[in-house]
Design a protein around this motif. Structure first.
Motif, PDB file in Angstrom:
ATOM      1  N   LEU A   1       0.826  -1.203   0.000  1.00  0.00           N
ATOM      2  CA  LEU A   1       0.000   0.000   0.000  1.00  0.00           C
ATOM      3  C   LEU A   1       0.859   1.252   0.000  1.00  0.00           C
ATOM      4  CD1 LEU A   1      -2.516  -0.974   2.832  1.00  0.00           C
ATOM      5  CD2 LEU A   1      -2.892  -1.185   0.380  1.00  0.00           C
ATOM      6  N   VAL A   2       0.306   2.330  -0.517  1.00  0.00           N
ATOM      7  CA  VAL A   2       0.893   3.657  -0.371  1.00  0.00           C
ATOM      8  C   VAL A   2       0.101   4.393   0.702  1.00  0.00           C
ATOM      9  CG1 VAL A   2       1.381   5.861  -1.489  1.00  0.00           C
ATOM     10  CG2 VAL A   2       1.675   3.719  -2.761  1.00  0.00           C
ATOM     11  N   GLU A   3       0.803   4.891   1.725  1.00  0.00           N
ATOM     12  CA  GLU A   3       0.145   5.568   2.849  1.00  0.00           C
ATOM     13  C   GLU A   3      -0.253   6.981   2.450  1.00  0.00           C
ATOM     14  OE1 GLU A   3      -1.033   4.554   5.511  1.00  0.00           O
ATOM     15  OE2 GLU A   3       0.252   3.200   6.641  1.00  0.00           O
ATOM     16  N   GLN A   4      -1.524   7.181   2.100  1.00  0.00           N
ATOM     17  CA  GLN A   4      -2.008   8.519   1.774  1.00  0.00           C
ATOM     18  C   GLN A   4      -2.144   9.382   3.029  1.00  0.00           C
ATOM     19  OE1 GLN A   4      -2.289   9.539  -1.303  1.00  0.00           O
ATOM     20  NE2 GLN A   4      -2.020   7.526  -2.277  1.00  0.00           N
ATOM     21  N   ASN A   5      -2.383   8.720   4.158  1.00  0.00           N
ATOM     22  CA  ASN A   5      -2.526   9.417   5.434  1.00  0.00           C
ATOM     23  C   ASN A   5      -1.506   8.876   6.424  1.00  0.00           C
ATOM     24  OD1 ASN A   5      -4.941  11.003   4.760  1.00  0.00           O
ATOM     25  ND2 ASN A   5      -5.939   8.997   4.637  1.00  0.00           N
ATOM     26  N   PRO A   6      -1.237   9.592   7.505  1.00  0.00           N
ATOM     27  CA  PRO A   6      -0.292   9.090   8.505  1.00  0.00           C
ATOM     28  C   PRO A   6      -0.763   7.764   9.087  1.00  0.00           C
ATOM     29  CG  PRO A   6      -0.829  11.395   8.915  1.00  0.00           C
ATOM     30  CD  PRO A   6      -1.782  10.917   7.865  1.00  0.00           C
ATOM     31  N   PRO A   7       0.155   6.891   9.486  1.00  0.00           N
ATOM     32  CA  PRO A   7      -0.226   5.587  10.049  1.00  0.00           C
ATOM     33  C   PRO A   7      -0.695   5.707  11.493  1.00  0.00           C
ATOM     34  CG  PRO A   7       2.148   5.800  10.045  1.00  0.00           C
ATOM     35  CD  PRO A   7       1.611   7.033   9.365  1.00  0.00           C
ATOM     36  N   VAL A   8      -1.779   6.447  11.687  1.00  0.00           N
ATOM     37  CA  VAL A   8      -2.319   6.718  13.025  1.00  0.00           C
ATOM     38  C   VAL A   8      -3.825   6.496  12.985  1.00  0.00           C
ATOM     39  CG1 VAL A   8      -2.672   8.454  14.822  1.00  0.00           C
ATOM     40  CG2 VAL A   8      -0.515   8.401  13.551  1.00  0.00           C
ATOM     41  N   LEU A   9      -4.344   5.765  13.962  1.00  0.00           N
ATOM     42  CA  LEU A   9      -5.777   5.564  14.111  1.00  0.00           C
ATOM     43  C   LEU A   9      -6.304   6.460  15.226  1.00  0.00           C
ATOM     44  CD1 LEU A   9      -5.873   1.656  13.928  1.00  0.00           C
ATOM     45  CD2 LEU A   9      -6.234   3.287  12.063  1.00  0.00           C
ATOM     46  N   ALA A  10      -7.536   6.929  15.077  1.00  0.00           N
ATOM     47  CA  ALA A  10      -8.111   7.856  16.058  1.00  0.00           C
ATOM     48  C   ALA A  10      -9.556   7.481  16.344  1.00  0.00           C
ATOM     49  CB  ALA A  10      -8.037   9.287  15.538  1.00  0.00           C
ATOM     50  N   TRP A  11      -9.917   7.524  17.624  1.00  0.00           N
ATOM     51  CA  TRP A  11     -11.293   7.308  18.062  1.00  0.00           C
ATOM     52  C   TRP A  11     -11.647   8.410  19.059  1.00  0.00           C
ATOM     53  CZ3 TRP A  11      -7.541   3.502  17.920  1.00  0.00           C
ATOM     54  CH2 TRP A  11      -7.744   2.468  16.989  1.00  0.00           C
ATOM     55  N   GLY A  12     -12.921   8.790  19.137  1.00  0.00           N
ATOM     56  CA  GLY A  12     -13.267   9.833  20.085  1.00  0.00           C
ATOM     57  C   GLY A  12     -14.751   9.977  20.317  1.00  0.00           C
ATOM     58  N   GLN A  13     -15.068  10.771  21.339  1.00  0.00           N
ATOM     59  CA  GLN A  13     -16.445  11.132  21.625  1.00  0.00           C
ATOM     60  C   GLN A  13     -16.468  12.569  22.143  1.00  0.00           C
ATOM     61  OE1 GLN A  13     -18.251   8.762  24.720  1.00  0.00           O
ATOM     62  NE2 GLN A  13     -16.425   8.762  25.994  1.00  0.00           N
ATOM     63  N   ALA A  14     -17.556  13.258  21.847  1.00  0.00           N
ATOM     64  CA  ALA A  14     -17.704  14.658  22.237  1.00  0.00           C
ATOM     65  C   ALA A  14     -18.925  14.808  23.128  1.00  0.00           C
ATOM     66  CB  ALA A  14     -17.849  15.541  21.002  1.00  0.00           C
ATOM     67  N   GLY A  15     -18.770  15.636  24.173  1.00  0.00           N
ATOM     68  CA  GLY A  15     -19.870  15.941  25.075  1.00  0.00           C
ATOM     69  C   GLY A  15     -20.167  17.421  25.084  1.00  0.00           C
ATOM     70  N   GLN A  16     -20.913  17.858  26.094  1.00  0.00           N
ATOM     71  CA  GLN A  16     -21.285  19.260  26.191  1.00  0.00           C
ATOM     72  C   GLN A  16     -20.083  20.148  26.515  1.00  0.00           C
ATOM     73  OE1 GLN A  16     -24.610  20.302  25.637  1.00  0.00           O
ATOM     74  NE2 GLN A  16     -24.709  18.184  24.928  1.00  0.00           N
ATOM     75  N   LYS A  17     -19.186  19.647  27.371  1.00  0.00           N
ATOM     76  CA  LYS A  17     -18.045  20.454  27.811  1.00  0.00           C
ATOM     77  C   LYS A  17     -16.701  19.763  27.609  1.00  0.00           C
ATOM     78  CE  LYS A  17     -20.721  22.715  31.495  1.00  0.00           C
ATOM     79  NZ  LYS A  17     -20.797  22.989  32.959  1.00  0.00           N
ATOM     80  N   THR A  18     -16.718  18.506  27.159  1.00  0.00           N
ATOM     81  CA  THR A  18     -15.490  17.721  27.107  1.00  0.00           C
ATOM     82  C   THR A  18     -15.447  16.901  25.827  1.00  0.00           C
ATOM     83  OG1 THR A  18     -15.643  17.482  29.524  1.00  0.00           O
ATOM     84  CG2 THR A  18     -14.030  16.104  28.391  1.00  0.00           C
ATOM     85  N   VAL A  19     -14.271  16.802  25.234  1.00  0.00           N
ATOM     86  CA  VAL A  19     -14.026  15.914  24.106  1.00  0.00           C
ATOM     87  C   VAL A  19     -12.879  14.984  24.505  1.00  0.00           C
ATOM     88  CG1 VAL A  19     -13.328  15.730  21.684  1.00  0.00           C
ATOM     89  CG2 VAL A  19     -14.793  17.619  22.419  1.00  0.00           C
ATOM     90  N   LEU A  20     -13.049  13.680  24.287  1.00  0.00           N
ATOM     91  CA  LEU A  20     -12.039  12.682  24.621  1.00  0.00           C
ATOM     92  C   LEU A  20     -11.619  11.945  23.356  1.00  0.00           C
ATOM     93  CD1 LEU A  20     -13.746  11.112  27.780  1.00  0.00           C
ATOM     94  CD2 LEU A  20     -12.077  12.969  27.720  1.00  0.00           C
ATOM     95  N   ILE A  21     -10.311  11.843  23.126  1.00  0.00           N
ATOM     96  CA  ILE A  21      -9.785  11.210  21.916  1.00  0.00           C
ATOM     97  C   ILE A  21      -8.604  10.337  22.304  1.00  0.00           C
ATOM     98  CG2 ILE A  21      -8.667  11.634  19.672  1.00  0.00           C
ATOM     99  CD1 ILE A  21     -10.182  14.336  19.657  1.00  0.00           C
TER     100      ILE A  21
END
Length: 526
Positions: free
Chosen positions: A424-444
């Motif tokens: 494969l050719v890496e079009q994007n950095p080899p990093v995975l990301a997951w997260g959730q957003a709330g009213q006052k806080t975002v966690l990733i």
């Protein structure tokens, strides 16, 4: 219930065993822990394989019980009467505890012998209604399943307050944790991973002394909406002897002070980009893993073909198991790859567990000619799963069009994944990301793409750190946020980068890192 060897049967309760549960309950109250009280485990209704106790259980007619076969449990009137009696006793003895979180009817009910959904569904409806009626403290109710998908019909029962997932054995545990959470959120009730581990047959402690199989699922569940963190099964022979308790403190500090109900978190998909894209773009492996593992006929348990294009895309994810030619001839499932790559490509068959019921043997041919053959012999005179053959078996595939066939010609099965190096050719950095957003806080949570527990623990190949990246997060345009980048192993804030504002999103510059990082965003007043 009393044990038949003690001269007692159903309807009698061992006071010595009950005292042990009293002691556990008292410890929980002293330590501020909440207990899930598991009432029964699959073992009592399981015959012959996989930790069975049917021959010893007082439920068995041969031991004075009412059941001729394990599956009779679900619709036997006398068994129902005795079970209601047990529920009444448990509520009377333990229900008043302020640290009893919930009742769990069954541990892994779906692997009881003769399990079928409809009888078990009707039983859970009946007993959940009864327990709810007699429990004056209205504790939560749940049950659990061995198979990762669970049983949707029972999981979605309105009388059961939350669902669980149990999962073992995939090369990368994190995607399963996240996908199970996203899927079971649709049941409109809380969910968490109640058991997880690298291997259902053992903790793999020698492979994983740092505890990636504990650390990674825990962080993934925390940022993907879990009602609790993914819980390792291997406390006594992984976490305790390896002293992995320090893994829990950093996450506790990361989420300290969050008002979870008020936040009303929802899943988000952060985007990861290069800070400075390399030229030329780096190459990466095409890995076909986490294919289905089954002992049922049909599906991928028959010969099948996979086309791999020059762009590194596969037409099908092969089975995660290759069955041999002797013990299960009806499941024999060689896989044939049709390839057309512009450059020489190393191919790795990534061997996992091997059957302890006769071993296995792999034969790989290239364009119909033998390329490699390797025996996974079962020489220990036991039925224990063989771990010593785990690792890659490599064949070099020349540039151009070729046919590669992988076949198990041995007696029984072995687990398999497949890797085409640098396909494969890496079009994007080899990093995975997951997260959730709330009213006052975002966690990733970010992790190096290939840094699964299996890659790190069973394949002694160096893995490059993540390059400097830019993390883009959906954020309302009229709000200001403070960002923190956390080291998940020490629980320390590494840097507090500026949040670069754009329309309905924010961008954060992330430094290079090894394995993983966590990011917390907190909304600023005004």
């Amino acid at each position: 219930p009393g044990k038949p060897g003690e001269g007692k049967g159903l309807g009698f309760f061992s006071q010595a065993h009950a005292w042990r549960l009293d002691y556990v309950q008292q410890l929980a109250e002293q330590l501020g822990l909440r207990l899930k009280f598991c009432i029964d485990s699959y073992n009592i209704l399981r015959q012959k394989d996989g930790y069975p106790q049917w021959d010893n259980t007082p439920h068995n007619l041969a031991n004075g019980g009412p059941l001729k076969e394990p599956a009779d449990f679900w619709n036997n009137a006398e068994m129902d009467r005795l079970y209601r009696y047990k529920l009444r006793y448990l509520v009377a003895r333990y229900g008043a505890s302020t640290h009893l979180l919930s009742w769990e009817f069954w541990n892994e009910v779906d692997i009881t012998t003769g399990y079928r959904t409809q009888p078990a569904l009707a039983w859970h409806e009946k007993m959940a209604a009864h327990l709810r009626a007699i429990d004056p403290y209205h504790h939560l109710l749940t049950t659990s399943f061995a198979n990762t998908p669970g049983d949707a019909a029972i999981d979605q029962l309105s009388l059961l307050d939350y669902s669980q997932t149990h999962h073992y054995g995939s090369p990368d545990l994190v995607p399963t944790v996240v996908s199970a959470q996203l899927k079971k959120t649709l049941y409109r009730k809380p969910h968490y991973v109640g058991e997880i581990g690298a291997d259902a047959g053992g903790p793999r402690g020698k492979d994983d002394p740092r505890g990636y199989q504990v650390h990674d699922p825990m962080w993934a569940s925390a940022v993907s909406g879990g009602a609790a963190c993914a819980q390792s099964w291997w406390w006594d022979n992984l976490i305790q002897p390896q002293n992995l308790y320090p893994l829990f403190g950093p996450l506790a500090r990361f989420v300290k002070g969050i008002d979870w109900p008020a936040e009303k978190f929802h899943a988000i998909q952060p985007k990861v980009e290069w800070q400075t894209a390399p030229n030329p773009l780096p190459r990466a492996d095409l890995v076909l893993s986490q294919g289905p593992v089954s002992w049922e006929t049909g599906g991928l348990n028959r010969p099948h073909e996979v086309t791999v294009t020059s762009a590194g895309q596969a037409s099908l994810n092969p089975a995660g198991i290759l069955h041999g030619r002797v013990n299960h001839t009806n499941l024999h499932n060689p896989v044939t790859f049709q390839l057309n790559h512009p450059r020489e490509t190393p191919f790795d068959l990534l061997v996992g567990d091997v059957s302890g019921h006769g071993g296995a043997r792999v034969r790989i041919t290239l364009d119909g000619q033998p390329a490699i053959e390797k025996d996974f012999a079962d020489t220990d005179n036991s039925t224990a799963t063989l771990k010593q053959y785990a690792g890659p078996v490599r064949v070099l595939i020349p540039a151009g069009k070729h046919t590669l066939k992988v076949e198990n010609t041995g007696r029984d099965w072995f687990l398999a994944s497949y890797r085409f190096k640098d396909a494969l050719v890496e079009q994007n950095p080899p990093v995975l990301a997951w997260g959730q957003a709330g009213q006052k806080t975002v966690l990733i949570w970010l992790r190096v793409k290939d840094a699964s527990w299996k890659r790190l623990c069973t394949q002694p190949e160096p893995l490059a750190p993540a390059p400097p990246t830019i993390l883009t997060i959906p954020l309302p345009s009229n709000q200001e946020w403070q960002a923190e980048v956390w080291d998940t192993w020490t629980g320390e804030i590494i840097v507090q980068p500026r949040v670069e504002r754009q329309v309905n999103q924010g961008r954060i510059r992330i430094p290079t890192f090894n394995h993983d990082l966590a990011i917390k965003l907190v909304r600023q007043h005004g």
